[in-house]
Design an enzyme around this catalytic site. Sequence first.
Site, PDB file in Angstrom:
ATOM      1  N   TYR A 123      26.022 -29.353 -22.214  1.00  0.00           N
ATOM      2  CA  TYR A 123      25.510 -29.349 -20.843  1.00  0.00           C
ATOM      3  C   TYR A 123      23.988 -29.202 -20.770  1.00  0.00           C
ATOM      4  O   TYR A 123      23.418 -29.155 -19.678  1.00  0.00           O
ATOM      5  CB  TYR A 123      26.141 -28.201 -20.042  1.00  0.00           C
ATOM      6  CG  TYR A 123      27.635 -28.305 -19.918  1.00  0.00           C
ATOM      7  CD1 TYR A 123      28.218 -29.396 -19.258  1.00  0.00           C
ATOM      8  CD2 TYR A 123      28.466 -27.336 -20.461  1.00  0.00           C
ATOM      9  CE1 TYR A 123      29.597 -29.495 -19.146  1.00  0.00           C
ATOM     10  CE2 TYR A 123      29.841 -27.421 -20.348  1.00  0.00           C
ATOM     11  CZ  TYR A 123      30.403 -28.510 -19.691  1.00  0.00           C
ATOM     12  OH  TYR A 123      31.762 -28.610 -19.580  1.00  0.00           O
ATOM     13  N   THR A 124      23.328 -29.070 -21.898  1.00  0.00           N
ATOM     14  CA  THR A 124      21.881 -28.843 -21.888  1.00  0.00           C
ATOM     15  C   THR A 124      21.153 -29.939 -22.635  1.00  0.00           C
ATOM     16  O   THR A 124      21.740 -30.661 -23.449  1.00  0.00           O
ATOM     17  CB  THR A 124      21.533 -27.486 -22.531  1.00  0.00           C
ATOM     18  OG1 THR A 124      22.002 -27.478 -23.885  1.00  0.00           O
ATOM     19  CG2 THR A 124      22.157 -26.330 -21.761  1.00  0.00           C
TER      20      THR A 124
END
Length: 761
Positions: free
Chosen positions: A44-45
């Site tokens: 997610y990053t």
Amino acid sequence: PHGDTAVYDAMVRMAQDFSMRYPLVDGQGNYGSIDNDPPAAMRYTEARLSPIAMEMLADIDRDTVDFAPNFDGSLMEPTVLPAKLPNLILNGASGIAVGMTTNIPPHNLREVCDAVIHLINSPDASVDDLLQFVKGPDFPTGAIAYSSGLREAYVTGRGRVVIRAKVELEEARGNRFRLVVSEVPYQVNKATLVEKIANLAKEKKIDGITEVRDESSRHGLRVVIELRRDAQVRVIQNNLFKHTALETSFYINMLALVDGQPRTLSLQGMLSEYIKFRLEVIRRRTQYDIRKALARVHILEGLRIAISNLDAIIKLIRESADTEAARQGLMQTYALDEAQAQAILDLQLRRLAALERQKIEDEFQSLVAQIAEWQALLADPAKMRAVVAEETLALKEKFGDDRRTEIIPEDPEEASLEEHIPHQEMVITLSQRGYIKSIPGATYRRQHRGGKGVRGQTTREDDSLMELLVADTHDTILFFTNRGRVYAQKVWRLPAESSRTTKGTHLVQYLNLKEDERVQTILDVSASNEVRDLVLGTRMGEVKRMALKEIANLRSNGLNAMDIEPGDELVATRIALDTDEVIMVSRDGFSIRFPVSDLPSRSRAAGGVKGMNVKVRENDQVVAMDIIVPGLQLLVISERGVGKPTAIAGYKRQNRGGVGLRTMRITPKSGPMATARIVAEGEDILIVSEKGQVTRTSLTEIREKGRLTQGINIVTLEEDDKVVAIASMNPKTNGHANGNGNGAEAGEDAEGEAEDSGAAQ
């Protein structure tokens, strides 16, 4: 070798601006918080190197560092990075391995760069010399660090620094106060901190806290601690520092690998090793550039030969059976090596144009000159050091920022700290709501009488200035409250301001005032005055004499200096000798003069005796009390700025407890008496109004008048303003007079009456 989890955790920390002073990773997404919230999963990053991290990799492709196989031998990796950025001292390091630990604090880039440049120019510089530039650690979370112990840490490589949160006092509604935490010590978990404070308040281990709120947002950290109305702020602050992580210690151990060996380095040693490493990087980089340039020069030499023998070479190539035959023919005919012959064979036809041939010649000459410069650089250590200094300065200009952590001396070293405080005349002002500040006396320029003054202190609409005192920075100030208690504080510890118009700081920051207490008068004392007496006067005319040594050992929560009757309050306190005389002035314009020897010396807890009978006049009360000095004058001033200096000889001695004599005629135009003070002829006086206007004028501009006269207009005030205090100061402070005087006489009565009827009664 440890899997992707360890890599991701390390990358996350390098993206956190509360963990790294200069983050090396620019992260997008959830990278955790100062509350120890975990980051999002790596899917997610996103991440990329930050611009400052690229300085760690600068010139890595120019043979500046050694490469070695990685953990499984599948790749080659650098053993160290070229590190134009001194990351070890900028971002610090913390870790443990084979029984050894390191704990290096982060520092400010500007300060480190300045120290490096100074060390390059002065290789024999000591740690003390470098500490002129490096003030101390600079933590990403800011806060306050105490300087005690820092020198030892930088000299020996080991030490301890105490860090405190930045806590400010705010005034809330209903005369309440709150503590606001805006910066916390390095590596402190904010959520745990808030929980700890709340538990201490709930368990009554810290009394006086009503609520704890975390108001932090993307704009910054803010933890609010609401206090009870009667809370003692300093006591609560000290307990919070003692029992919570609002105060922590950072143990410094500057252990680093030097040539593969662990060594504990001083500040000078660490910066010297950085300079040594950068010199080696520049040497290897320059040698690489020379090798690349020489290889190119070698090719260009072959091309120059080809251009000089262009027609013959073209003929040789055309007559050759294949490429290999052409290459061998060129090598044998023109004494070329294989690389030069291949470069000629690879030469494009467009390079045979005249302009292109000139470019080859220009490139050759340029490289020859550049090689000579590089060889001169390698041969001259001074030039090498200059390059390091130049690159360090470029880092400072590109990435330098302001210090976040404030470095201050530690409280236990107050005595040694005071030795470094310069003597300076300060003007100390106190408002009715308890806001105090001190600014240099020179800030107030002298004006002619009748001038409008300058703004002395910004006050709230429901606040006004009450007291003004001129004292030296090394003096001790006694604070006497309306309830007869006394507190002490050094002038240099009071909030020094550079601007006249700031509001100041509330006294609860410095004094443990009780709920119903307010400071009524302030007094400048010194150790030489301990043989003298204190004279205290109240609104209702009571007066008390006590030895100053009675309050020599003041506790932080103050002492009782006088037993005040209900409905009465302290109005003034002065230092006096047994041979002195007291003069008291009332709101209706009366005064009484009597000797100090008429007053019995009483104990600290006792009350006073009758000094002036004000009850015979309706609504009258004492507004001022002072000690008479023979040959001086009594300056009186009304609320509307009308006043006068009168010779002390004009006031005859009376018995203590009398109604007094007329000291100035009170009219609707003058308003009631505001205050009075004993002054010397030629002194400068500061007149303070309720709205914070401060006027400085010289007594030489105000003619002496008799006791029964009305006086003149000394200061011009706004319609809804009034005088609340006056003080005198050395006229040599702050040069010449400025401003245009426009004051007019407010009216004078004929002098000559011995006493008016009011005084006779």
